[in-house]
Design a protein around this motif. Structure first.
Motif, short mmCIF file in Angstrom:
data_model
loop_
_atom_site.label_atom_id
_atom_site.label_comp_id
_atom_site.label_asym_id
_atom_site.label_seq_id
_atom_site.Cartn_x
_atom_site.Cartn_y
_atom_site.Cartn_z
N CYS A 185 38.61 45.94 48.53
CA CYS A 185 38.26 46.36 49.88
C CYS A 185 38.67 47.80 50.14
O CYS A 185 39.71 48.27 49.67
CB CYS A 185 38.94 45.44 50.90
SG CYS A 185 38.69 45.94 52.62
N ASP A 186 37.84 48.48 50.92
CA ASP A 186 38.19 49.78 51.51
C ASP A 186 37.87 49.68 53.00
O ASP A 186 36.70 49.67 53.39
CB ASP A 186 37.39 50.91 50.87
CG ASP A 186 37.78 52.28 51.44
OD1 ASP A 186 38.55 52.32 52.41
OD2 ASP A 186 37.30 53.31 50.91
N PRO A 187 38.89 49.60 53.86
CA PRO A 187 38.65 49.44 55.29
C PRO A 187 38.25 50.74 56.00
O PRO A 187 38.02 50.73 57.21
CB PRO A 187 40.01 48.94 55.81
CG PRO A 187 41.00 49.47 54.85
CD PRO A 187 40.32 49.52 53.52
N ALA A 268 41.34 40.27 51.06
CA ALA A 268 41.23 41.11 49.87
C ALA A 268 42.40 40.89 48.92
O ALA A 268 43.52 40.62 49.33
CB ALA A 268 41.17 42.58 50.27
N ILE A 271 43.23 46.55 47.71
CA ILE A 271 42.74 47.55 48.66
C ILE A 271 42.95 48.94 48.06
O ILE A 271 44.03 49.27 47.56
CB ILE A 271 43.46 47.45 50.02
CG1 ILE A 271 43.02 46.18 50.76
CG2 ILE A 271 43.19 48.68 50.88
CD1 ILE A 271 43.71 45.96 52.10
N ALA A 273 42.15 52.89 49.36
CA ALA A 273 41.70 53.54 50.59
C ALA A 273 42.32 54.90 50.82
O ALA A 273 43.39 55.23 50.28
CB ALA A 273 42.01 52.64 51.79
N MET A 307 46.05 46.82 56.56
CA MET A 307 45.98 46.47 55.15
C MET A 307 46.91 45.31 54.82
O MET A 307 46.55 44.42 54.04
CB MET A 307 46.30 47.71 54.29
CG MET A 307 45.24 48.78 54.39
SD MET A 307 45.75 50.32 53.61
CE MET A 307 44.47 51.43 54.22
N LEU A 311 45.33 41.78 53.31
CA LEU A 311 45.60 41.39 51.93
C LEU A 311 45.98 39.92 51.81
O LEU A 311 46.68 39.38 52.68
CB LEU A 311 46.75 42.22 51.35
CG LEU A 311 46.43 43.64 50.85
CD1 LEU A 311 47.73 44.37 50.52
CD2 LEU A 311 45.52 43.60 49.63
N CYS A 317 47.80 47.08 46.89
CA CYS A 317 47.20 48.16 47.67
C CYS A 317 47.63 49.51 47.12
O CYS A 317 48.80 49.72 46.79
CB CYS A 317 47.62 48.04 49.14
SG CYS A 317 47.01 49.39 50.19
#
Length: 484
Positions: A185-187, A268, A271, A273, A307, A311, A317
């Motif tokens: 994931c990339d928020p 996720a 992560i 980001a 995040m 998670l 992350c």
């Protein structure tokens, strides 16, 4: 490889748009991306047809026999006026592209409000001719072209959002080593550079496993999750992912920190980001669970809370943060750092040189790497003082030989064996010491500087040497006079 010649071709396309009356950088990027996407669809169709000539079976064609006039290879040979009509007409080239994947696909949803705004037939024909000469088959070249185009957004960085250089993305991906089981994931997805980087890593490191139907389904439909509230950027990101082989990325057009994204909880396993660095938000608009974790208006702190919420237990992350997050003295700063150290497993902090985000800004940044456990686990934290990233640290960012990135990756992956003095580029700090320092995570708090003692000659000796030189000079001058 992104050569000077390729850069020149992109510059020519850019200049053509500007001369043709379209000067907004983001609009230009979007229109170029639309055309490159249409070109890629035709190339994918060629691939399908080549396979069919071998197997005798046409599987998942993009164009039917009735759609041939919508293909790049067909309309690029039309007159400018005919080409322009083929884009503008109902169910024409542009409508076909917008509907790619079917009405139920996330891509067609994001493309719903996309508009073809190239103003003249002459400009369209000119740009199509230029883009036709650009070979986008190589994935690195494709990524470099996108990065170069995005670097032309003059307004980027004004709201704290900075394009993450591809080599920094690649470094972070290689440190985190995504697996086939991950949901990545990339928020703050933007153009989806981190998701593309992760996809390329998976494709390179799991070439055989990814061919299995179940794995392929996960890769195409479930593995990549991104959020972005800018409608133009999410369209660019969606096309970027599809051009890199991810057919149905799970992208959400939502403000990641808002209540609208409240369902992003334990979703996720990885992560990656680079969230916005500056600015503040109205706390009333932020997800209550994020505020409960980080009582702040600062976006860089709120994203860390998001995040942690998003998670899964055991999820990892790697996130870029401004240096202020590491040593800020506010209650919110201290609370989130204590949360990472005491309740999660803080793995590493890589301090990056301040020129990494030039020409946008000279902001100092670091990469935080942690694992969500909700039960602690931090024993010691690995620090790396990165001084060079392979490019000059001025606005030009030209390639250089100085590059710490290979060493960063190798040492991070073997950090359990790290046993170096704090005068070295990397070292470890025990959790107890970090706690005693109020959870300050700035590398300068723990790095030791080794001063080299300089021994200078006594003043009497220096004066004697000067007098000797003066005497020699005078003698030479007298010799010169006798020759005249």
């Amino acid at each position: 490889m992104f050569t000077q010649e390729l850069q020149s071709k992109i510059d020519q396309v850019w200049l053509a748009f500007h001369s043709g009356g379209l000067s907004n950088p983001l609009s230009v990027i979007e229109q170029i991306t639309f055309l490159l996407f249409i070109k890629q669809l035709d190339e994918l169709q060629n691939r399908v047809e080549q396979e069919a000539s071998i197997t005798g079976e046409l599987i998942n064609p993009i164009y039917s026999e009735f759609d041939k006039e919508l293909r790049w290879s067909y309309f690029k040979n039309l007159s400018p006026e005919e080409m322009y009509k083929s884009f503008q007409k109902e169910n024409g080239v542009f409508d076909f592209m917008k509907a790619y994947g079917g009405k139920s696909s996330s891509f067609s949803k994001f493309m719903k409000n996309a508009n073809f705004i190239i103003p003249t037939a002459r400009l369209l024909a000119q740009v199509v001719e230029m883009l036709d000469k650009i070979d986008m088959q190589d994935k690195d070249t494709k990524g470099d072209v996108y990065e170069y185009m995005l670097s032309k957004i003059a307004t980027a960085g004004s709201n704290g959002q900075f394009r993450t250089p591809r080599h920094i993305i690649k470094m972070m991906v290689e440190m985190m080593q995504p697996t086939l089981d991950d949901i990545i994931c990339d928020p703050s997805a933007g153009s989806c550079g981190f998701l593309v980087g992760a996809a390329e890593y998976i494709q390179s490191n799991y070439k055989q496993e990814i061919l299995k139907p179940a794995v392929q389904n996960h890769f195409l439909n479930e593995m990549f999750l991104g959020m972005e509230f800018d409608p133009t950027m999410i369209r660019i990101g969606a096309m970027n992912l599809i051009l890199h082989g991810i057919e149905n990325p799970q992208l959400k057009d939502v403000d990641s920190l808002s209540q609208s994204n409240a369902d992003f909880e334990e979703k996720a396993s990885l992560i990656l980001a680079n969230p916005p660095f500056k600015g503040s938000l109205d706390k009333d608009a932020v997800d209550e669970k994020v505020i409960a974790m980080v009582d702040s208006k600062k976006t860089e702190l709120l994203f860390l809370g998001l995040m942690l919420k998003g998670l899964k237990i055991g999820g990892r992350c790697a996130v870029i943060v401004p240096d202020g997050v590491l040593f800020g003295s506010s209650g919110a700063h201290k609370k989130i750092r204590k949360e990472l150290v005491e309740n999660q497993t803080l793995e590493a902090i890589i301090s990056m040189p301040s020129g990494v985000f030039k020409p946008y800004a000279g902001v100092s940044t670091a990469i935080l790497i942690f694992t969500k456990t909700n039960a602690g686990g931090t024993d010691k934290v690995w620090f790396y003082d990165m001084k060079a990233d392979g490019y000059s640290l001025d606005d030009k960012r030209t390639p250089t030989t100085a590059n710490d990135i290979p060493d960063v990756i190798e040492r991070f992956l073997n950090r359990a064996k790290e046993d170096r003095a704090r005068t070295e580029p990397s070292f470890v700090v025990p959790k107890k010491e970090i706690a005693a320092n109020g959870y300050d995570l700035s590398i300068n708090k723990y790095k030791e500087v080794e001063y080299e003692q300089k021994i200078y000659a006594k003043p009497v000796e220096i004066i004697s040497k000067i007098q000797k030189l003066d005497s020699e000079r005078l003698n030479l001058l007298n010799d010169l006079k006798t020759l005249i």
